[in-house]
Design a protein around this motif. Sequence first.
Motif, short mmCIF file in Angstrom:
data_model
loop_
_atom_site.label_atom_id
_atom_site.label_comp_id
_atom_site.label_asym_id
_atom_site.label_seq_id
_atom_site.Cartn_x
_atom_site.Cartn_y
_atom_site.Cartn_z
N ARG A 135 9.11 44.70 -7.46
CA ARG A 135 9.81 45.35 -9.07
C ARG A 135 10.70 44.30 -9.48
NH1 ARG A 135 9.12 49.47 -10.25
NH2 ARG A 135 11.29 49.52 -10.98
N CYS A 136 10.54 43.04 -8.16
CA CYS A 136 11.64 41.68 -9.20
C CYS A 136 10.74 41.36 -10.32
CB CYS A 136 11.91 40.70 -8.31
SG CYS A 136 13.42 41.46 -7.26
N VAL A 137 9.16 40.27 -9.98
CA VAL A 137 9.47 39.49 -10.68
C VAL A 137 8.21 40.72 -11.91
CG1 VAL A 137 8.37 38.36 -8.94
CG2 VAL A 137 6.35 40.72 -9.34
N GLY A 138 8.27 42.23 -11.73
CA GLY A 138 8.21 42.97 -13.28
C GLY A 138 8.55 41.98 -14.08
N CYS A 139 9.94 42.15 -13.89
CA CYS A 139 11.39 41.78 -14.76
C CYS A 139 10.58 39.81 -15.12
CB CYS A 139 12.06 42.17 -15.52
SG CYS A 139 12.55 43.70 -16.21
N HIS A 140 10.96 38.69 -13.92
CA HIS A 140 11.16 38.41 -13.78
C HIS A 140 9.27 37.00 -14.19
CE1 HIS A 140 15.31 37.72 -12.42
NE2 HIS A 140 15.23 39.32 -12.44
N VAL A 141 8.44 37.73 -13.99
CA VAL A 141 7.61 37.04 -14.47
C VAL A 141 6.82 38.12 -15.36
CG1 VAL A 141 5.20 36.99 -13.44
CG2 VAL A 141 6.99 36.50 -11.94
N LEU A 160 10.77 31.65 -18.06
CA LEU A 160 11.22 33.14 -16.23
C LEU A 160 10.59 32.04 -15.25
CD1 LEU A 160 9.21 36.44 -18.18
CD2 LEU A 160 11.63 35.53 -17.39
N THR A 161 11.39 32.00 -14.28
CA THR A 161 11.59 31.15 -12.85
C THR A 161 11.94 32.19 -11.90
OG1 THR A 161 13.64 29.86 -12.94
CG2 THR A 161 11.46 29.23 -14.07
N PHE A 162 12.11 32.04 -10.76
CA PHE A 162 11.58 33.40 -10.03
C PHE A 162 12.17 32.53 -8.64
CE2 PHE A 162 11.28 37.32 -6.97
CZ PHE A 162 12.85 37.41 -7.90
N GLU A 163 12.85 32.76 -7.50
CA GLU A 163 13.07 32.82 -5.79
C GLU A 163 13.38 33.87 -5.00
OE1 GLU A 163 13.05 32.25 -2.88
OE2 GLU A 163 14.21 30.45 -2.73
N LEU A 164 12.78 34.90 -4.22
CA LEU A 164 13.11 35.91 -4.03
C LEU A 164 14.25 35.65 -3.42
CD1 LEU A 164 13.01 38.92 -4.18
CD2 LEU A 164 11.75 39.14 -1.89
N ASP A 165 14.06 35.13 -2.88
CA ASP A 165 15.44 34.74 -1.40
C ASP A 165 17.09 33.74 -2.13
OD1 ASP A 165 16.30 34.78 1.28
OD2 ASP A 165 16.90 32.66 1.22
N THR A 166 16.59 33.36 -2.53
CA THR A 166 18.12 32.22 -3.66
C THR A 166 18.56 33.71 -4.96
OG1 THR A 166 16.60 29.92 -3.80
CG2 THR A 166 18.20 30.41 -5.42
N TYR A 167 17.30 34.34 -5.13
CA TYR A 167 18.18 35.58 -5.82
C TYR A 167 18.65 36.26 -6.00
CZ TYR A 167 16.16 32.59 -10.53
OH TYR A 167 15.22 32.06 -11.30
N SER A 168 18.18 36.93 -4.95
CA SER A 168 19.32 37.95 -4.45
C SER A 168 20.56 37.85 -3.23
CB SER A 168 17.72 38.42 -2.66
OG SER A 168 16.55 39.00 -3.49
N SER A 169 20.15 36.26 -2.88
CA SER A 169 21.22 36.11 -2.27
C SER A 169 22.91 35.92 -3.67
CB SER A 169 21.82 34.62 -1.69
OG SER A 169 20.64 34.80 -0.95
N SER A 185 13.84 36.50 8.85
CA SER A 185 13.64 37.61 7.72
C SER A 185 14.22 36.56 6.52
CB SER A 185 14.76 38.96 7.72
OG SER A 185 15.66 39.28 8.26
N ASP A 186 14.88 36.27 6.84
CA ASP A 186 14.86 35.37 4.96
C ASP A 186 14.47 34.98 4.87
OD1 ASP A 186 17.47 36.57 5.11
OD2 ASP A 186 18.63 34.54 6.05
N VAL A 187 13.34 33.84 5.32
CA VAL A 187 12.26 33.40 5.87
C VAL A 187 11.58 33.66 5.16
CG1 VAL A 187 10.50 31.23 6.71
CG2 VAL A 187 13.02 30.93 7.04
N ARG A 188 11.28 34.94 5.66
CA ARG A 188 9.86 36.25 5.66
C ARG A 188 10.48 36.42 4.49
NH1 ARG A 188 7.20 40.06 8.51
NH2 ARG A 188 8.36 39.35 10.21
N GLU A 189 11.47 36.76 4.03
CA GLU A 189 11.78 36.76 2.09
C GLU A 189 11.12 36.17 1.35
OE1 GLU A 189 14.77 39.50 0.70
OE2 GLU A 189 15.54 37.52 0.40
N TRP A 190 11.62 34.89 1.82
CA TRP A 190 11.16 33.33 1.04
C TRP A 190 9.79 33.83 0.47
CZ3 TRP A 190 8.66 29.36 2.80
CH2 TRP A 190 7.99 28.17 1.51
N ALA A 191 9.10 33.55 1.63
CA ALA A 191 7.47 33.39 1.95
C ALA A 191 6.99 34.89 1.10
CB ALA A 191 7.14 33.26 3.12
N VAL A 192 6.85 36.20 0.95
CA VAL A 192 6.72 36.62 0.79
C VAL A 192 6.84 37.02 -0.79
CG1 VAL A 192 6.33 39.04 0.23
CG2 VAL A 192 5.67 38.55 2.30
N GLY A 193 8.11 36.55 -1.52
CA GLY A 193 8.40 36.59 -1.91
C GLY A 193 7.99 35.30 -3.61
#
Length: 415
Positions: A135-141, A160-169, A185-193
Amino acid sequence: MYTGPGGCAASNCHGSVQPKNVTRIPQNEYSIWAAQDKHSRATSVLSNAVSLRMAKILKINQPNTEHKCLACHAADVSPELRAETFHLEDGVSCESCHGPAVGWLGPHTTRNWTHEQSIKAGMYDLRDNIHRSERCVGCHVGTPEKQVDHEMIAAGHPDLTFELDTYSSAMPRHWRPTRETEAWSDVREWAVGQAVQLREALNRLDRRVSGPNWPEFAEMDCFACHHSLTRPEDSWRQARGYPDRRPGSTEWNAARYIVFRHIVSQGNPDLAAKLDAELATLTDLVGKWSSHDKVEASAKQAAQLADQAAQQLNSQKYDQQLTQRVMQAIAGDGTNIANTGERSAEQAAMALDSLAVAFGKNSSTKNLTELRSSINELFKQLNNPSAYNAPQFASQLQKVRAQLPQGGSAVAGNR
């Protein structure tokens, strides 16, 4: 159909000013979004001076009515999908991420209604990190319908740059973690993002190289061309040279992989080696302006490998030891990351910051304040991207590495 965020705004729904503890849901989600989240103002920024100047350059009459802009700056769905309560100026609102609400808006408030029932009724499954990242990278990529190209960047749109955990915070989060018992779980979020971001960047390259406007310079490393010029004897780029490519040739932006590869190699060295090899091939093909078919085939293969990485990273376990190893690997690869360019340096800074935050939540270590301070120095070196200096960034990464927790120097904490 889309109802607009007003259906979520009641104080006994998601519009409470203060979080509540009577249910699993704090019920102040709408209030956080409306007051603190930039997504709520995504449409209004299209009327500011910078946006109007961009529109003039791009020969767009009104950016706040142009689908090219509203595709990402609003929930710009077809008119027949808009309920009477829907207003385009609400920006990137609830349904932009959670999906059209008509099917589940009323039922999801009833007793014993499950999340799975909401998914069947049209809600997007954002509890899954892969789905949320998509959902995020639809716009952020970007997607075939949503894109930021070199023309838009030249007119003033941010790259366009993105990193899920940083942007979510930074939004900030308006939800509680669903995996309450998983401390890391935050590490999972970073890795999968990172994995999904890489996959979609490769899919975007695949689309563009086979399209009518190739070469598309938004796929290249911006600062290989856009940087402060110096005397030859002061140029770190010329001191480094141009390994594996012709001097002056364009270079595919590898920032979405150069840092991410370290988490892949920790869990699946064979997959990491395949990704390394395929992306080296892709970089070489792009740099030589090889045939469309060859670049397209390589991008497709690399995207498939990135998807394999996303699936694995979403299912594997995370702990203190893995987090320490990844942080050490990133900081220990300082010269390579720094020399790859400013965007790679930016990804390294965000990654180390995210992982350090996760470490601080879930373990005790004596020098966490010093570590965060060293990481903040990395960000300071990115304040003027065109003046970015790779040797200086690599040197600061060495200082960060010296602050990182080693072996048994930290004790796992409870959460």
